[in-house]
Scaffold this active site. Structure first.
Site, PDB file in Angstrom:
ATOM      1  N   GLY A  71     -49.398   3.579  41.978  1.00  0.00           N
ATOM      2  CA  GLY A  71     -50.520   3.404  43.321  1.00  0.00           C
ATOM      3  C   GLY A  71     -51.536   2.342  42.875  1.00  0.00           C
ATOM      4  O   GLY A  71     -52.020   1.499  43.769  1.00  0.00           O
ATOM      5  N   GLN A 180     -52.011  10.217  48.138  1.00  0.00           N
ATOM      6  CA  GLN A 180     -52.051  11.594  48.315  1.00  0.00           C
ATOM      7  C   GLN A 180     -51.515  12.264  49.355  1.00  0.00           C
ATOM      8  O   GLN A 180     -50.914  13.271  49.356  1.00  0.00           O
ATOM      9  CB  GLN A 180     -53.701  12.089  48.076  1.00  0.00           C
ATOM     10  N   HIS A 202     -45.677   9.882  40.940  1.00  0.00           N
ATOM     11  CA  HIS A 202     -46.186  11.137  40.169  1.00  0.00           C
ATOM     12  C   HIS A 202     -46.993  12.071  40.762  1.00  0.00           C
ATOM     13  O   HIS A 202     -47.227  12.890  40.356  1.00  0.00           O
ATOM     14  CB  HIS A 202     -46.569  10.808  38.824  1.00  0.00           C
ATOM     15  N   THR A 238     -39.178  -6.996  35.502  1.00  0.00           N
ATOM     16  CA  THR A 238     -37.716  -6.338  35.519  1.00  0.00           C
ATOM     17  C   THR A 238     -38.002  -4.924  36.125  1.00  0.00           C
ATOM     18  O   THR A 238     -38.869  -4.322  35.707  1.00  0.00           O
ATOM     19  CB  THR A 238     -37.165  -6.115  34.183  1.00  0.00           C
ATOM     20  N   CYS A 328     -66.110   9.255  33.795  1.00  0.00           N
ATOM     21  CA  CYS A 328     -66.899   9.355  32.350  1.00  0.00           C
ATOM     22  C   CYS A 328     -67.068   8.019  31.890  1.00  0.00           C
ATOM     23  O   CYS A 328     -66.074   7.446  31.393  1.00  0.00           O
ATOM     24  CB  CYS A 328     -66.386  10.442  31.456  1.00  0.00           C
TER      25      CYS A 328
END
Length: 383
Positions: A71, A180, A202, A238, A328
């Protein structure tokens, strides 16, 4: 690993069917899809089949889908690639929403350093982007607008069709981050007024490390990765054939199971919210986002009187995986840019946790998690 996984919006577990499809592709033998020998042609056939199946599931031409590494690359390629191409036409202004994923926001920052003007549209307190606000941001030199389909932190679904329609009448290219949204909302690219749409595998049970970018035929675009002539010279490198096969199956399953999945996940989300509010009170557990128009698998809750980082650490010790939606940096917790843009008070900013659900979660898990979350929140706010 045992525990209760409530962070599917970060990465969903690989579906068993997808893993098998990928293994089948890996076992099929070596072959670079760009090679002309029989092994290469076989790999090319598997890649073509994956692209064709995804295109059929999303209702676009196979030639309009470009495989990427995920993404983030899809967002970067869309925003930077389109903006640079449009600059040749004198279009040097870009509009993005202030609650985009950092893959869009940081790409926009990079364009500013190249001399582009960027306007960031603010949401309302529920994370909703008003089409009128987008329209107000448009200038004569505006070439590109980027607004996500659904927010990854609070789940608010954006009026992308309305925004796209107002942009189409002005000849402005529209990019939508649908990372999302894929699998959670109906996506028909043939009926969506967007020229660029980003996807990732994913988030819906596909493999990590592969995404896709829809580029409508005729859309101004410059590649940002240079090398070979793969993906019709729009993305060198590739192709990952096995991952593409897994991605295609994950998309097909997501489309096929969407309505049943959404009902089940919304029930889990609503149950968690109800249990936490009943235990902590409406002033102790506050849901952030647009109730009634949000993703079924995401909830963002502020636990007033507690601290996000401490909450997440305590939850992790109890075997519950959740997220803050924050980054973080240098050892200090940076508050969510999404919640900041929504204008939420500090007490909600510093105590917000995102929980996101998937097919593997059960109602029993949700009830167990609610009990543990509430106990931890009570303990922290009484300190």
């Amino acid at each position: 690993m045992k525990g209760i996984y409530l962070d599917h919006a970060a990465s969903a577990p690989l579906l068993p069917e997808v893993a098998e499809a990928m293994l089948d592709a890996m076992r099929a033998g070596p072959g670079n899809p760009s090679s002309l020998h029989a092994f290469g042609r076989a790999a090319r056939a598997r890649l073509t089949d994956a692209r064709d199946r995804m295109a059929a599931a999303l209702n676009c031409k196979p030639s309009e889908l470009v495989f990427t590494s995920g993404g983030t690359e899809s967002d970067n390629a869309a925003v930077i690639g389109a903006a640079r191409a449009l600059r040749q036409k004198g279009k040097t202004h870009v509009v993005v929403s202030a609650i985009e994923h950092h893959a869009v926001l940081h790409a926009a920052d990079a364009l500013e350093r190249e001399g582009f003007a960027v306007t960031r549209v603010m949401p309302d307190s529920t994370g909703y982007i008003d089409p009128a606000a987008v329209e107000e941001a448009i200038r004569p030199e505006t070439g590109l607008v980027s607004v996500m389909w659904a927010n990854n932190e609070v789940g608010t679904i954006q009026p992308v069709h309305r925004i796209g329609e107002l942009l189409s009448s002005r000849g402005i290219v529209f990019h939508v981050d649908a990372v999302q949204a894929l699998g959670a909302v109906p996506i028909d690219l043939g009926q969506t007024p967007a020229q660029l749409v980003s996807f990732s595998a994913h988030k819906l049970g596909g493999p990590q490390g592969i995404g896709a970018l829809y580029i409508a035929a005729g859309t101004p675009f410059e590649p940002i990765i240079h090398g070979g002539s793969q993906e019709r010279k729009r993305r060198a490198g590739t192709e990952n054939v096995a991952a593409a096969c897994g991605f295609a199956l994950a998309v097909e399953l997501a489309v096929e199971r969407r309505e049943t999945r959404n009902r089940r996940l919304a029930a889990l989300r609503d149950r968690l919210e109800a249990l936490l509010i009943a235990r902590l009170g409406p002033g102790g557990a506050i849901v952030n986002g647009r109730i009634g128009s949000r993703l079924p698998h995401v909830t963002n809750i502020s636990f007033i009187g507690a601290d996000t980082e401490t909450l997440l650490m305590a939850l992790d010790l109890e075997g519950i995986a959740a997220a803050s939606g924050s980054a973080c940096s240098s050892g200090s917790l940076e508050r969510s840019h999404v919640l900041k843009a929504m204008g939420l008070p500090e007490e909600r900013l510093k105590s917000a946790v995102r929980f996101s659900f998937g097919p593997s979660n059960t109602m029993e898990e949700i009830e167990t998690a609610a009990e543990k979350i509430a106990t931890i929140a009570e303990r922290l706010r009484n300190k």
